[in-house]
Design a protein around this motif. Sequence first.
Motif, PDB file in Angstrom:
ATOM      1  N   SER A 113       0.805  -1.214   0.000  1.00 31.24           N
ATOM      2  CA  SER A 113       0.000   0.000   0.000  1.00 31.24           C
ATOM      3  C   SER A 113       0.841   1.268   0.000  1.00 31.24           C
ATOM      4  N   ASN A 114       1.924   1.247   0.752  1.00 31.16           N
ATOM      5  CA  ASN A 114       2.752   2.450   0.850  1.00 31.16           C
ATOM      6  C   ASN A 114       4.115   2.064   1.381  1.00 31.16           C
ATOM      7  N   PRO A 115       5.174   2.224   0.582  1.00 27.97           N
ATOM      8  CA  PRO A 115       6.510   1.836   1.036  1.00 27.97           C
ATOM      9  C   PRO A 115       6.930   2.508   2.332  1.00 27.97           C
ATOM     10  N   LEU A 116       6.390   3.695   2.592  1.00 37.01           N
ATOM     11  CA  LEU A 116       6.773   4.419   3.798  1.00 37.01           C
ATOM     12  C   LEU A 116       6.349   3.682   5.060  1.00 37.01           C
TER      13      LEU A 116
ATOM     14  N   LYS B 198      12.245   3.987   1.821  1.00 35.22           N
ATOM     15  CA  LYS B 198      12.047   4.909   0.705  1.00 35.22           C
ATOM     16  C   LYS B 198      12.336   4.344  -0.679  1.00 35.22           C
ATOM     17  N   LEU B 199      13.071   3.245  -0.767  1.00 39.18           N
ATOM     18  CA  LEU B 199      13.386   2.686  -2.075  1.00 39.18           C
ATOM     19  C   LEU B 199      12.424   1.559  -2.397  1.00 39.18           C
ATOM     20  N   ASN B 200      11.600   1.785  -3.401  1.00 36.06           N
ATOM     21  CA  ASN B 200      10.577   0.809  -3.776  1.00 36.06           C
ATOM     22  C   ASN B 200      11.141  -0.174  -4.791  1.00 36.06           C
ATOM     23  N   VAL B 201      12.144  -0.927  -4.333  1.00 39.65           N
ATOM     24  CA  VAL B 201      12.795  -1.934  -5.163  1.00 39.65           C
ATOM     25  C   VAL B 201      13.230  -3.060  -4.234  1.00 39.65           C
ATOM     26  N   SER B 202      13.356  -4.255  -4.762  1.00 37.94           N
ATOM     27  CA  SER B 202      13.798  -5.366  -3.922  1.00 37.94           C
ATOM     28  C   SER B 202      15.221  -5.136  -3.431  1.00 37.94           C
ATOM     29  N   LEU B 203      15.426  -5.387  -2.143  1.00 41.72           N
ATOM     30  CA  LEU B 203      16.729  -5.151  -1.513  1.00 41.72           C
ATOM     31  C   LEU B 203      17.332  -6.472  -1.042  1.00 41.72           C
ATOM     32  N   LEU B 204      18.628  -6.597  -1.184  1.00 41.44           N
ATOM     33  CA  LEU B 204      19.360  -7.721  -0.618  1.00 41.44           C
ATOM     34  C   LEU B 204      20.293  -7.147   0.430  1.00 41.44           C
ATOM     35  N   VAL B 205      19.936  -7.339   1.682  1.00 43.25           N
ATOM     36  CA  VAL B 205      20.653  -6.724   2.807  1.00 43.25           C
ATOM     37  C   VAL B 205      21.717  -7.702   3.307  1.00 43.25           C
ATOM     38  N   SER B 206      22.922  -7.219   3.475  1.00 47.39           N
ATOM     39  CA  SER B 206      24.051  -8.069   3.835  1.00 47.39           C
ATOM     40  C   SER B 206      23.927  -8.630   5.249  1.00 47.39           C
TER      41      SER B 206
ATOM     42  N   GLN C  15      23.878  14.622  -2.332  1.00 51.50           N
ATOM     43  CA  GLN C  15      23.118  14.442  -1.094  1.00 51.50           C
ATOM     44  C   GLN C  15      22.280  15.692  -0.810  1.00 51.50           C
ATOM     45  N   ASN C  16      20.968  15.503  -0.816  1.00 53.62           N
ATOM     46  CA  ASN C  16      20.035  16.574  -0.465  1.00 53.62           C
ATOM     47  C   ASN C  16      18.719  15.954  -0.030  1.00 53.62           C
ATOM     48  N   ALA C  17      17.738  16.786   0.252  1.00 57.05           N
ATOM     49  CA  ALA C  17      16.474  16.298   0.802  1.00 57.05           C
ATOM     50  C   ALA C  17      15.722  15.383  -0.164  1.00 57.05           C
ATOM     51  N   ASP C  18      15.981  15.543  -1.469  1.00 59.52           N
ATOM     52  CA  ASP C  18      15.251  14.753  -2.473  1.00 59.52           C
ATOM     53  C   ASP C  18      16.068  13.595  -3.040  1.00 59.52           C
ATOM     54  N   ALA C  19      17.253  13.375  -2.494  1.00 61.37           N
ATOM     55  CA  ALA C  19      18.167  12.387  -3.081  1.00 61.37           C
ATOM     56  C   ALA C  19      17.558  10.988  -3.128  1.00 61.37           C
ATOM     57  N   MET C  20      16.929  10.560  -2.052  1.00 61.36           N
ATOM     58  CA  MET C  20      16.382   9.206  -2.008  1.00 61.36           C
ATOM     59  C   MET C  20      15.222   9.040  -2.986  1.00 61.36           C
ATOM     60  N   ASP C  21      14.400  10.072  -3.128  1.00 65.77           N
ATOM     61  CA  ASP C  21      13.287  10.011  -4.087  1.00 65.77           C
ATOM     62  C   ASP C  21      13.822   9.947  -5.514  1.00 65.77           C
ATOM     63  N   THR C  22      14.860  10.732  -5.791  1.00 65.81           N
ATOM     64  CA  THR C  22      15.476  10.718  -7.120  1.00 65.81           C
ATOM     65  C   THR C  22      16.097   9.358  -7.407  1.00 65.81           C
ATOM     66  N   LEU C  23      16.792   8.821  -6.407  1.00 60.19           N
ATOM     67  CA  LEU C  23      17.406   7.502  -6.557  1.00 60.19           C
ATOM     68  C   LEU C  23      16.351   6.439  -6.828  1.00 60.19           C
ATOM     69  N   SER C  24      15.257   6.478  -6.074  1.00 60.06           N
ATOM     70  CA  SER C  24      14.181   5.499  -6.249  1.00 60.06           C
ATOM     71  C   SER C  24      13.653   5.523  -7.678  1.00 60.06           C
ATOM     72  N   SER C  25      13.501   6.730  -8.225  1.00 57.75           N
ATOM     73  CA  SER C  25      13.022   6.884  -9.596  1.00 57.75           C
ATOM     74  C   SER C  25      14.008   6.290 -10.595  1.00 57.75           C
ATOM     75  N   TYR C  26      15.308   6.518 -10.381  1.00 52.38           N
ATOM     76  CA  TYR C  26      16.336   5.985 -11.281  1.00 52.38           C
ATOM     77  C   TYR C  26      16.397   4.459 -11.222  1.00 52.38           C
ATOM     78  N   LEU C  27      16.203   3.909 -10.045  1.00 47.84           N
ATOM     79  CA  LEU C  27      16.220   2.450  -9.906  1.00 47.84           C
ATOM     80  C   LEU C  27      15.120   1.813 -10.741  1.00 47.84           C
TER      81      LEU C  27
ATOM     82  N   MET D 146      16.350 -10.612   2.198  1.00 48.39           N
ATOM     83  CA  MET D 146      15.820 -10.011   0.978  1.00 48.39           C
ATOM     84  C   MET D 146      14.443  -9.433   1.287  1.00 48.39           C
ATOM     85  N   ILE D 147      14.277  -8.145   0.994  1.00 44.81           N
ATOM     86  CA  ILE D 147      12.975  -7.494   1.136  1.00 44.81           C
ATOM     87  C   ILE D 147      12.428  -7.339  -0.269  1.00 44.81           C
ATOM     88  N   SER D 148      11.434  -8.151  -0.592  1.00 48.48           N
ATOM     89  CA  SER D 148      10.946  -8.271  -1.952  1.00 48.48           C
ATOM     90  C   SER D 148       9.908  -7.202  -2.273  1.00 48.48           C
TER      91      SER D 148
END
Length: 266
Positions: A118-121, A256-264, A213-225, A141-143
Amino acid sequence: MKNSKYKILVLSDLNKTTSTTIKSSVSLAQMIDADIELFHVKKHIDIVNRDNQLSAIRTLNDEQITTKKKIEALINPISKAYNVTISYSYAFGKIKEEIRNQIALSKPDIIVLGQRDSNPLQLIGDSITRFILKNFKGVIMISSNENALIPNEKMSLGVFNDSNKIFNTEFSKDLILHAKAPLKSFKIINSQKETVKIAGEKDEKIIAYVFEQNADAMDTLSSYLLKNNINLLCVDRDEDKSKNTGEASLREVVSKLNVSLLVSEA
């Protein structure tokens, strides 16, 4: 009987995104040669809320039958489609206690969690996600449903902020073998404190994306992913580093990143 190298434990509340989570788990299992087990737990109080003991027992029995059918309806078509065995178990009780017991019993190498649809947040307040990150020291892994892993297909693999701990694991070579070239690196930097490293010969198969690095960096990164169709992003579990450098914390990355993550590993 074939013994797989690794074991994947999928924790699920059997919501509408569970099928995607299972398929991503199957894809990962195919890459690294792993067995898959799905575990579902439900609060006992959500099932039995009656004073009459006989009625409570009947309700519990009915819920066991319903749960078993629901799990089998989810995993059987996937097992058949991809010719993979998926074992399962379920429990009724205190959720965190049952999960802790199952981890001790199963001894998984990797735990898979589904991202909230419903909402990644909401993940930042997801007590189960935080519980697993705190208590399980292995790979997690967070799918996500966005650009999910697909069985029998190569994935687009990315790394965040020079993440490298995953590549120290025994299964890293298998992981890279099933990744499309080139590998993509995504990094958020403070340009006043850091310089961008120029790729050398050994990095020629890596495409790097660097963000200020700025306030919108994570949102921009999420879009690029998402634009780069990244199926899996490798993230180091290093909370202490983020505190000292000002880099994004793991909780911020997860939320904030709406992509599957593989956490070490911890």
